[in-house]
Scaffold this motif. Structure first.
Motif, short mmCIF file in Angstrom:
data_model
loop_
_atom_site.label_atom_id
_atom_site.label_comp_id
_atom_site.label_asym_id
_atom_site.label_seq_id
_atom_site.Cartn_x
_atom_site.Cartn_y
_atom_site.Cartn_z
N GLY A 240 0.79 -1.22 0.00
CA GLY A 240 0.00 0.00 0.00
C GLY A 240 0.82 1.26 0.00
O GLY A 240 2.05 1.26 0.02
N MET A 241 0.13 2.40 0.00
CA MET A 241 0.79 3.70 0.01
C MET A 241 1.56 3.92 1.31
O MET A 241 2.57 4.62 1.34
N GLY A 242 1.10 3.32 2.38
CA GLY A 242 1.79 3.44 3.66
C GLY A 242 3.03 2.58 3.77
O GLY A 242 3.80 2.71 4.72
N GLU A 243 3.21 1.67 2.81
CA GLU A 243 4.37 0.78 2.72
C GLU A 243 4.63 0.02 4.03
O GLU A 243 5.75 -0.14 4.47
N LYS A 244 3.55 -0.47 4.63
CA LYS A 244 3.71 -1.33 5.81
C LYS A 244 4.31 -2.66 5.37
O LYS A 244 3.91 -3.22 4.36
N GLN A 245 5.24 -3.16 6.18
CA GLN A 245 6.00 -4.35 5.77
C GLN A 245 5.38 -5.65 6.29
O GLN A 245 4.82 -5.69 7.38
N LEU A 246 5.52 -6.65 5.45
CA LEU A 246 5.11 -8.01 5.80
C LEU A 246 6.30 -8.91 5.52
O LEU A 246 6.89 -8.85 4.43
N HIS A 247 6.66 -9.74 6.51
CA HIS A 247 7.87 -10.55 6.40
C HIS A 247 7.54 -12.05 6.28
O HIS A 247 6.39 -12.45 6.42
N LYS A 248 8.57 -12.82 6.05
CA LYS A 248 8.44 -14.28 5.93
C LYS A 248 7.63 -14.86 7.09
O LYS A 248 7.82 -14.49 8.24
N ASP A 249 6.70 -15.75 6.74
CA ASP A 249 5.84 -16.47 7.69
C ASP A 249 4.76 -15.60 8.32
O ASP A 249 4.06 -16.04 9.23
N GLU A 250 4.61 -14.36 7.84
CA GLU A 250 3.56 -13.49 8.36
C GLU A 250 2.35 -13.47 7.44
O GLU A 250 2.46 -13.63 6.22
N VAL A 251 1.18 -13.25 8.04
CA VAL A 251 -0.08 -13.12 7.33
C VAL A 251 -0.51 -11.66 7.41
O VAL A 251 -0.44 -11.04 8.47
N GLY A 252 -0.95 -11.11 6.28
CA GLY A 252 -1.41 -9.73 6.27
C GLY A 252 -2.78 -9.61 5.62
O GLY A 252 -2.99 -10.08 4.50
N TRP A 253 -3.71 -8.97 6.34
CA TRP A 253 -5.07 -8.75 5.83
C TRP A 253 -5.20 -7.31 5.34
O TRP A 253 -4.67 -6.37 5.94
N LEU A 254 -5.96 -7.15 4.24
CA LEU A 254 -6.16 -5.83 3.64
C LEU A 254 -7.51 -5.25 4.04
O LEU A 254 -8.42 -5.97 4.44
N ASN A 255 -7.61 -3.93 3.92
CA ASN A 255 -8.89 -3.26 4.14
C ASN A 255 -9.92 -3.75 3.12
O ASN A 255 -9.58 -4.13 2.00
N LEU A 256 -11.18 -3.73 3.51
CA LEU A 256 -12.27 -4.27 2.70
C LEU A 256 -13.32 -3.19 2.48
O LEU A 256 -13.66 -2.45 3.40
N SER A 257 -13.83 -3.11 1.26
CA SER A 257 -14.85 -2.12 0.92
C SER A 257 -16.12 -2.80 0.46
O SER A 257 -16.10 -3.96 0.04
N GLU A 258 -17.23 -2.11 0.54
CA GLU A 258 -18.49 -2.62 0.00
C GLU A 258 -18.65 -2.27 -1.48
O GLU A 258 -19.59 -2.73 -2.13
N GLU A 259 -17.73 -1.46 -2.00
CA GLU A 259 -17.79 -1.07 -3.40
C GLU A 259 -17.52 -2.28 -4.30
O GLU A 259 -16.69 -3.13 -3.97
N THR A 260 -18.19 -2.33 -5.43
CA THR A 260 -18.00 -3.45 -6.36
C THR A 260 -16.95 -3.16 -7.42
O THR A 260 -16.70 -4.00 -8.28
N SER A 261 -16.33 -1.98 -7.37
CA SER A 261 -15.32 -1.59 -8.34
C SER A 261 -13.99 -2.30 -8.06
O SER A 261 -13.83 -2.98 -7.04
N GLU A 262 -13.03 -2.08 -8.96
CA GLU A 262 -11.70 -2.61 -8.75
C GLU A 262 -10.96 -1.75 -7.72
O GLU A 262 -11.29 -0.58 -7.50
N SER A 263 -9.95 -2.32 -7.11
CA SER A 263 -9.09 -1.61 -6.18
C SER A 263 -7.64 -1.86 -6.55
O SER A 263 -7.32 -2.83 -7.24
#
Length: 290
Positions: A202-225
């Motif tokens: 993302g724009m915030g460039e939060k890091q995810l490392h080996k063996d880690e799970v990362g969940w993304l924000n979710l929208s009700e919009e049906t458009s692409e992200s």
């Protein structure tokens, strides 16, 4: 304006003793309240280093959901059903099946198995099994980004796998320092599981490392992200799962998923009476291979 996906939650699943005994580590990649993980029920990362020839595993029932399996390392099975590294399987348990997972020899394996919810209208669908060998997986390799797409559509690729619950599964490798932006439906619940290396999200460039799970924000919009990804100094390899939430409530008990506790009891009764057939008895037209 396109919706930007961001990393909002991350954790490192802790290994525990697996059901196959010595040498089996099981990491619960996805667990917790289904209302948060919908349509994903569970995902286990099974790592096995079996050092003997004593048979382990055996037949067991499933109903009310689908298992989605990706073999990351090794091979197992027999001449009737054999999986090797990179192969993929979706088994629709639906109205109920008996499944056999038996390992009789020394083996070194790693596989991801997801329990995917079936929408309420498809809960009791006729059992089906779909197998895709690695050589038939839709693949792109451009600008330092390699994508193996197992399910759904992504990056101009489309998998032939049939879905009840809309699902994207992709194994993605990005070379060191490379940035890519991928498009996903904004209303798909999405997480990444890093196998090797690290990635900024993302724009915030939060890091995810080996063996880690990362969940993304979710929208009700049906458009692409837009999902912006930048690989770390050693590059990154991760598996991406994105699925459209079913919005259903479920009851989970043992090997079964249902809509009510009464249905769970009925499934156990049917299994004890031998009324649930083995997956190998599924009609040939419901055994799909690529």
């Amino acid at each position: 304006m396109s919706i930007a996906r961001q990393l909002i939650k991350k954790y490192k699943p802790q290994g525990q003793a697996g059901f196959l005994g010595a040498g089996h580590e099981a990491r619960p990649v996805v667990s917790g309240p289904f209302i948060q993980t919908d349509p994903f029920i569970y995902l286990m990362d099974d790592i096995l280093d079996k050092k003997d020839n004593i048979p382990v595993g055996g037949p067991h029932p499933h109903a009310g959901f689908e298992t989605v399996s990706l073999l990351l390392q090794g091979s197992f099975g027999d001449e009737k059903h054999h999986m090797k590294e990179g192969d993929f399987e979706i088994m629709t348990a639906g109205s109920g099946i008996v499944h056999t997972e038996t390992l009789e020899k020394k083996a070194k394996l790693r596989w991801l198995q997801l329990w995917l919810n079936l929408p309420k209208k498809d809960r009791w669908a006729a059992p089906r099994v779909q197998n895709m060998s690695f050589k038939h997986v839709p693949t792109s390799n451009e600008h330092g980004v390699k994508i193996h797409l197992y399910s759904g559509s992504l990056a101009g690729l489309t998998s032939p796998v049939q879905n009840y619950s809309p699902l994207i599964v992709a194994n993605i490798t990005i070379n060191a320092g490379v940035t890519t932006v991928q498009q996903l439906p904004a209303n798909y619940n999405t997480f990444l599981y890093v196998i090797e290396g690290s990635v900024k999200i993302g724009m915030g460039e939060k890091q995810l490392h080996k063996d880690e799970v990362g969940w993304l924000n979710l929208s009700e919009e049906t458009s692409e992200s837009d999902l912006k990804l930048t690989a770390g100094e050693a590059g990154v390899n991760f598996v991406l799962y994105a699925g459209k939430p079913t919005g259903d409530e479920i009851v989970s008990h043992g090997p079964f998923i249902a809509d009510t506790a009464e249905e769970i009891q009925q499934l156990y009764q049917e299994y004890r009476r031998g009324k649930i057939n083995h997956i190998t008895t599924v009609p040939e037209e419901r055994k799909i291979k690529w």
